[in-house]
Design a protein around this motif. Structure first.
Motif, PDB file in Angstrom:
ATOM      1  N   ARG A  46      -0.242   9.748  -9.271  1.00  0.00           N
ATOM      2  CA  ARG A  46       0.416   9.697  -7.976  1.00  0.00           C
ATOM      3  C   ARG A  46       1.791   9.054  -8.124  1.00  0.00           C
ATOM      4  O   ARG A  46       1.963   8.123  -8.886  1.00  0.00           O
ATOM      5  N   ALA A  47       2.726   9.556  -7.362  1.00  0.00           N
ATOM      6  CA  ALA A  47       4.043   8.930  -7.279  1.00  0.00           C
ATOM      7  C   ALA A  47       4.053   8.109  -5.996  1.00  0.00           C
ATOM      8  O   ALA A  47       3.937   8.661  -4.910  1.00  0.00           O
ATOM      9  N   ILE A  48       4.134   6.805  -6.138  1.00  0.00           N
ATOM     10  CA  ILE A  48       4.067   5.921  -4.977  1.00  0.00           C
ATOM     11  C   ILE A  48       5.325   5.061  -4.965  1.00  0.00           C
ATOM     12  O   ILE A  48       5.553   4.282  -5.882  1.00  0.00           O
ATOM     13  N   PHE A  49       6.137   5.218  -3.948  1.00  0.00           N
ATOM     14  CA  PHE A  49       7.319   4.372  -3.793  1.00  0.00           C
ATOM     15  C   PHE A  49       7.234   3.740  -2.422  1.00  0.00           C
ATOM     16  O   PHE A  49       7.435   4.397  -1.406  1.00  0.00           O
ATOM     17  N   ALA A  50       6.884   2.488  -2.385  1.00  0.00           N
ATOM     18  CA  ALA A  50       6.736   1.793  -1.101  1.00  0.00           C
ATOM     19  C   ALA A  50       7.121   0.335  -1.231  1.00  0.00           C
ATOM     20  O   ALA A  50       6.335  -0.543  -0.937  1.00  0.00           O
ATOM     21  N   PRO A  51       8.348   0.057  -1.681  1.00  0.00           N
ATOM     22  CA  PRO A  51       8.710  -1.356  -1.848  1.00  0.00           C
ATOM     23  C   PRO A  51       8.969  -2.041  -0.513  1.00  0.00           C
ATOM     24  O   PRO A  51       9.596  -1.478   0.378  1.00  0.00           O
ATOM     25  N   LEU A  52       8.445  -3.236  -0.375  1.00  0.00           N
ATOM     26  CA  LEU A  52       8.744  -4.030   0.810  1.00  0.00           C
ATOM     27  C   LEU A  52      10.036  -4.815   0.592  1.00  0.00           C
ATOM     28  O   LEU A  52      10.695  -5.204   1.540  1.00  0.00           O
ATOM     29  N   TYR A  53      10.373  -5.063  -0.667  1.00  0.00           N
ATOM     30  CA  TYR A  53      11.540  -5.869  -0.998  1.00  0.00           C
ATOM     31  C   TYR A  53      12.409  -5.070  -1.942  1.00  0.00           C
ATOM     32  O   TYR A  53      11.966  -4.680  -3.007  1.00  0.00           O
ATOM     33  N   ASP A 107       0.261   1.203   7.048  1.00  0.00           N
ATOM     34  CA  ASP A 107       1.153   1.402   8.196  1.00  0.00           C
ATOM     35  C   ASP A 107       1.489   0.112   8.941  1.00  0.00           C
ATOM     36  O   ASP A 107       2.442   0.081   9.716  1.00  0.00           O
ATOM     37  N   THR A 108       0.748  -0.963   8.728  1.00  0.00           N
ATOM     38  CA  THR A 108       1.056  -2.233   9.413  1.00  0.00           C
ATOM     39  C   THR A 108       1.683  -3.268   8.493  1.00  0.00           C
ATOM     40  O   THR A 108       2.063  -4.343   8.943  1.00  0.00           O
ATOM     41  N   CYS A 109       1.799  -2.954   7.212  1.00  0.00           N
ATOM     42  CA  CYS A 109       2.236  -3.940   6.223  1.00  0.00           C
ATOM     43  C   CYS A 109       3.637  -4.490   6.521  1.00  0.00           C
ATOM     44  O   CYS A 109       3.858  -5.693   6.433  1.00  0.00           O
ATOM     45  N   ASN A 110       4.575  -3.650   6.866  1.00  0.00           N
ATOM     46  CA  ASN A 110       5.929  -4.148   7.144  1.00  0.00           C
ATOM     47  C   ASN A 110       5.936  -5.063   8.358  1.00  0.00           C
ATOM     48  O   ASN A 110       6.600  -6.102   8.351  1.00  0.00           O
ATOM     49  N   TYR A 118       2.303  -9.749   2.728  1.00  0.00           N
ATOM     50  CA  TYR A 118       1.242  -8.737   2.753  1.00  0.00           C
ATOM     51  C   TYR A 118       1.654  -7.616   1.816  1.00  0.00           C
ATOM     52  O   TYR A 118       2.785  -7.137   1.868  1.00  0.00           O
ATOM     53  N   PHE A 119       0.732  -7.230   0.944  1.00  0.00           N
ATOM     54  CA  PHE A 119       1.080  -6.318  -0.139  1.00  0.00           C
ATOM     55  C   PHE A 119      -0.066  -5.349  -0.395  1.00  0.00           C
ATOM     56  O   PHE A 119      -1.226  -5.762  -0.460  1.00  0.00           O
ATOM     57  N   VAL A 120       0.254  -4.072  -0.555  1.00  0.00           N
ATOM     58  CA  VAL A 120      -0.724  -3.060  -0.926  1.00  0.00           C
ATOM     59  C   VAL A 120      -0.525  -2.789  -2.421  1.00  0.00           C
ATOM     60  O   VAL A 120       0.466  -2.165  -2.807  1.00  0.00           O
ATOM     61  N   PRO A 121      -1.447  -3.262  -3.276  1.00  0.00           N
ATOM     62  CA  PRO A 121      -1.292  -3.087  -4.723  1.00  0.00           C
ATOM     63  C   PRO A 121      -1.733  -1.675  -5.145  1.00  0.00           C
ATOM     64  O   PRO A 121      -2.876  -1.453  -5.552  1.00  0.00           O
TER      65      PRO A 121
END
Length: 157
Positions: free
Chosen positions: A19-26, A66-69, A78-81
């Motif tokens: 899977r290609a996952i790009f979801a950086p919070l920072y 969907d609620t992490c940000n 809060y982090f989705v590993p």
């Protein structure tokens, strides 16, 4: 668990789906709450090097993406590993390697394992305190006044 490749009569153990996952919070320097540091330019100017982390980490599952940000608007992180979750779904929660034969993504065949991880690792906040690469509670040295205020935070200016 081996599966037949088409109708060839040949069998193989399937690889987990990539899977290609790009979801950086920072995304930029200085935006990660709980990170404290001295820049290279400051070090070059004679400031003593310092790199510290002090935050409460909450691991979340895909269902909380969907609620992490919004959750991160508060004091904790809060982090989705994603990589950890991919491994858990591929090898721990299921025998389906992340995708069932019928195409269902992330099937759970071992519900007790899933429930235990959800109710422990993904439900228990963990305080992360690191100073210059060593796990140490470095903020306690700032005194009781600092520790007595639960919402106090250090910021880089």
């Amino acid at each position: 668990m081996e599966r037949e490749i088409g109708t060839s009569g040949k069998y193989a153990v399937p690889s987990p789906q990539i899977r290609a996952i790009f979801a950086p919070l920072y995304q930029e320097q200085g935006s990660f709450k709980g990170a404290h540091y001295v820049t290279q330019a400051e070090e070059d100017g004679g400031i003593t090097a310092f790199h510290g982390f002090n935050f409460v980490l909450n691991l979340r599952m895909y269902s909380d993406f969907d609620t992490c940000n919004d959750d991160n608007a508060g004091q904790q992180v809060y982090f989705v590993p994603c990589n950890l979750l991919e491994m858990l779904y591929a090898f721990v929660f299921s025998t389906e390697y992340g995708v069932a034969e019928d195409g269902t993504r992330y099937p759970v065949t071992y519900t007790s394992r899933f429930d235990e991880m959800r109710d422990t690792l993904f439900a228990t906040p963990v305080r992360v305190t690191v100073k210059d690469g060593s796990a140490t509670n470095w903020t306690d040295t700032l005194g009781g006044d600092f520790a007595a205020v639960s919402t106090v935070a250090l910021y880089r200016t």
